[in-house]
Design an enzyme around this catalytic site. Structure first.
Site, PDB file in Angstrom:
ATOM      1  N   HIS A  72       0.841  -1.201   0.000  1.00  0.00           N
ATOM      2  CA  HIS A  72       0.000   0.000   0.000  1.00  0.00           C
ATOM      3  C   HIS A  72       0.868   1.239   0.000  1.00  0.00           C
ATOM      4  O   HIS A  72       1.646   1.447   0.930  1.00  0.00           O
ATOM      5  CB  HIS A  72      -0.873   0.053   1.263  1.00  0.00           C
ATOM      6  CG  HIS A  72      -1.954  -0.969   1.294  1.00  0.00           C
ATOM      7  ND1 HIS A  72      -2.899  -1.018   2.287  1.00  0.00           N
ATOM      8  CD2 HIS A  72      -2.254  -1.978   0.436  1.00  0.00           C
ATOM      9  CE1 HIS A  72      -3.730  -2.021   2.053  1.00  0.00           C
ATOM     10  NE2 HIS A  72      -3.347  -2.626   0.939  1.00  0.00           N
ATOM     11  N   TYR A 201      -8.486   4.871   8.564  1.00  0.00           N
ATOM     12  CA  TYR A 201      -8.634   5.143   9.996  1.00  0.00           C
ATOM     13  C   TYR A 201      -9.731   6.191  10.127  1.00  0.00           C
ATOM     14  O   TYR A 201      -9.611   7.281   9.544  1.00  0.00           O
ATOM     15  CB  TYR A 201      -7.327   5.705  10.579  1.00  0.00           C
ATOM     16  CG  TYR A 201      -6.210   4.685  10.690  1.00  0.00           C
ATOM     17  CD1 TYR A 201      -5.429   4.340   9.590  1.00  0.00           C
ATOM     18  CD2 TYR A 201      -5.930   4.066  11.911  1.00  0.00           C
ATOM     19  CE1 TYR A 201      -4.404   3.404   9.700  1.00  0.00           C
ATOM     20  CE2 TYR A 201      -4.909   3.131  12.033  1.00  0.00           C
ATOM     21  CZ  TYR A 201      -4.145   2.796  10.926  1.00  0.00           C
ATOM     22  OH  TYR A 201      -3.150   1.868  11.042  1.00  0.00           O
TER      23      TYR A 201
HETATM   24  C1  PHB Z   1      -4.768  -4.965  10.957  1.00  0.00           C
HETATM   25  O1  PHB Z   1      -4.935  -5.091   9.713  1.00  0.00           O
HETATM   26  O2  PHB Z   1      -4.962  -5.916  11.732  1.00  0.00           O
HETATM   27  C2  PHB Z   1      -4.360  -3.669  11.509  1.00  0.00           C
HETATM   28  C3  PHB Z   1      -4.095  -2.608  10.651  1.00  0.00           C
HETATM   29  C4  PHB Z   1      -3.694  -1.384  11.176  1.00  0.00           C
HETATM   30  C5  PHB Z   1      -3.609  -1.221  12.540  1.00  0.00           C
HETATM   31  C6  PHB Z   1      -3.868  -2.277  13.400  1.00  0.00           C
HETATM   32  C7  PHB Z   1      -4.250  -3.508  12.886  1.00  0.00           C
HETATM   33  O3  PHB Z   1      -3.249  -0.016  13.030  1.00  0.00           O
END
Ligand code: PHB
Ligand code: RFL
Length: 391
Positions: A72, A201
């Site tokens: 990514h 996020y």
């Molecule tokens: C996950 O894909 O499990 C994952 C991704 C980003 C994070 C925490 C977990 O900050």
């Protein structure tokens, strides 16, 4: 039994350490309390920093990662109903993250160790570490009902946050620094094609949510919940309703809904011990520190610790140098505290804190606005997220 390095724990830290030591001709034995099947199927992290990816490829365990890992070059932040992309690669001279499940990293490392004739013992019981301040520390354990003792030159405590090694140093020599957060993450793995190619996020008045994935068919999602959340109160329909309420954006984007394959709740803490060594015991990974998952750093920190440790052990055997071992903890802690800061900052920026008021809410929105619009702000996020350089 006798070995050069006795390694407690077959998580990413213990397995990678054993692999790196093998590559420089140093023998180790890995002891794990769980079964191989259990650790190869434990659902955990999914985001690898550029440095972790480079290390796996550079040491010959990156073949499946290169075939199946999802690179990514950007990451999204969603707030106020809109998504904003941070172009990670463009801001960091081409560095990126790769989505590849932790249990796949574990499988690749076990395969490599077994292929090279490495010694690993699964399902050990009653493990203890002894005589740590002597030059011949010992590991005692039971396996299939039989008691064993291994005399080592060094012991690596890679047994995670709930392991026994950290507690084996005498009282008072190791200090702990900690923050426990007043919320947790409810995570699901779902059979649903990801509707975004990159992670999102989300900051929302109902609480944080995260959109991630494991493959072109499987989505991984998290939502902020209470620290003592009862999973029985979260049937799949309620989880999807809450995820969609938090993640849906003005342009109609939402995660695709599908059968839930796995569900769990995880508490959140920041935790660091100092120093990470006592005598001939060296602690690495979650045994020495925990980060809240918001920065996606736990696995990556575990890997950077054992990289430093393997180099220090190599210098001891090949050059007769003890100084790198003495500096192990100080060397690792510089990076660890920067990663702690980043993980704490991401957590503080994105979660709803109990008792937060209108001022807090506006401050968080302003921070998100800044880090998604200012090139300097975006760069701070990007260089930490793809991983600070391994010194
Ligand atoms: C996950 O894909 O499990 C994952 C991704 C980003 C994070 C925490 C977990 O900050
Ligand atoms: P591990 O993986 O916990 O491995 C320790 C091993 O030691 C064994 N053990 C013992 N063996 C023998 N005797 C004993 N007495 C023992 N006690 C314990 C355990 O069975 C285990 O096999 O620690 P390690 O190797 O330090 O690796 C750390 C990572 O596992 C951890 O930091 C990450 O999973 C954290 N994490 C994430 N990290 C990332 O870098 N990126 C992410 O996206 C990310 N997401 C996450 C996460 C952790 C999560 N949970 C479940 C805590 C998402 C979640 C939900």
């Amino acid at each position: 039994m006798r070995t050069q390095v006795g390694i407690v724990g077959a998580g990413p830290a213990g397995l990678m350490l054993s692999h790196l030591l093998h590559l420089c001709g140093i023998e180790s034995i890995v002891l794990e309390c769980r079964s191989r099947h259990y650790i190869e199927n434990r659902v955990r992290a999914g985001v690898l920093e550029q440095g972790t990816v480079d290390l796996m490829i550079g040491t010959g365990v990156g073949e499946r990662l290169q075939q199946q890992g999802l690179r990514h070059e950007g990451v999204w932040f969603s707030f106020g109903g809109r998504r904003h992309r941070i172009p990670l690669a463009e801001l960091t001279g081409g560095r990126a993250i790769t989505v590849y499940a932790q249990q796949e990293v574990v499988k690749d490392l076990i395969q490599a160790r077994l292929g090279a004739g490495g010694q690993m013992v699964f399902e050990v019981d009653e493990l203890s570490v002894q005589e740590l301040d002597s030059i011949r520390p010992k590991i005692r354990y039971r396996h299939a009902g039989v008691a064993h003792e291994i005399t080592c030159d060094f012991i690596a405590g890679c047994d995670g946050f709930h392991g026994v090694c950290r507690e084996s140093a005498p009282e008072g020599v190791i200090a702990a620094y900690e923050r426990v957060y007043p919320f947790a993450w409810l995570g699901i793995l779902a059979e649903a094609a990801p509707t975004s190619e990159e992670l999102i996020y989300t900051y929302h008045p109902r609480g944080f949510a995260l959109f991630s994935m494991r493959s072109p068919q499987v989505t991984r999602l998290y939502l902020q919940c209470k620290p003592d959340e009862d999973l029985n109160e979260w049937p799949d329909d309620r989880v999807w309703e809450e995820l969609c309420a938090r993640m849906r954006t003005e342009d109609g984007w939402a995660p695709a809904v599908g059968p839930v394959l796995q569900k769990g709740v995880n508490g959140m803490r920041s935790f660091v011990i100092e120093p990470m060594q006592f005598g001939r015991l060296f602690l690495a990974g979650d045994a020495a520190h925990i980060v809240p998952p918001t920065g996606a750093k736990g696995l990556n920190l575990a890997i950077s610790d054992v990289r430093v440790l393997s180099q220090a052990i190599e210098a001891f055997y090949k050059l007769g140098r003890g100084d790198l071992l003495e500096q192990y903890s100080a060397h690792c802690l510089r990076r660890i505290w920067k990663v702690q800061r980043f993980s704490w900052w991401m957590t503080s920026m994105l979660h709803l804190f109990p008792g937060a008021d209108g001022f807090d809410h506006r401050r968080q929105l302003a921070e998100l606005d800044y880090i998604t619009t200012s090139r300097a702000g975006m760069t701070v996020l990007a260089e930490n997220y793809v991983g600070l350089p391994m010194e």
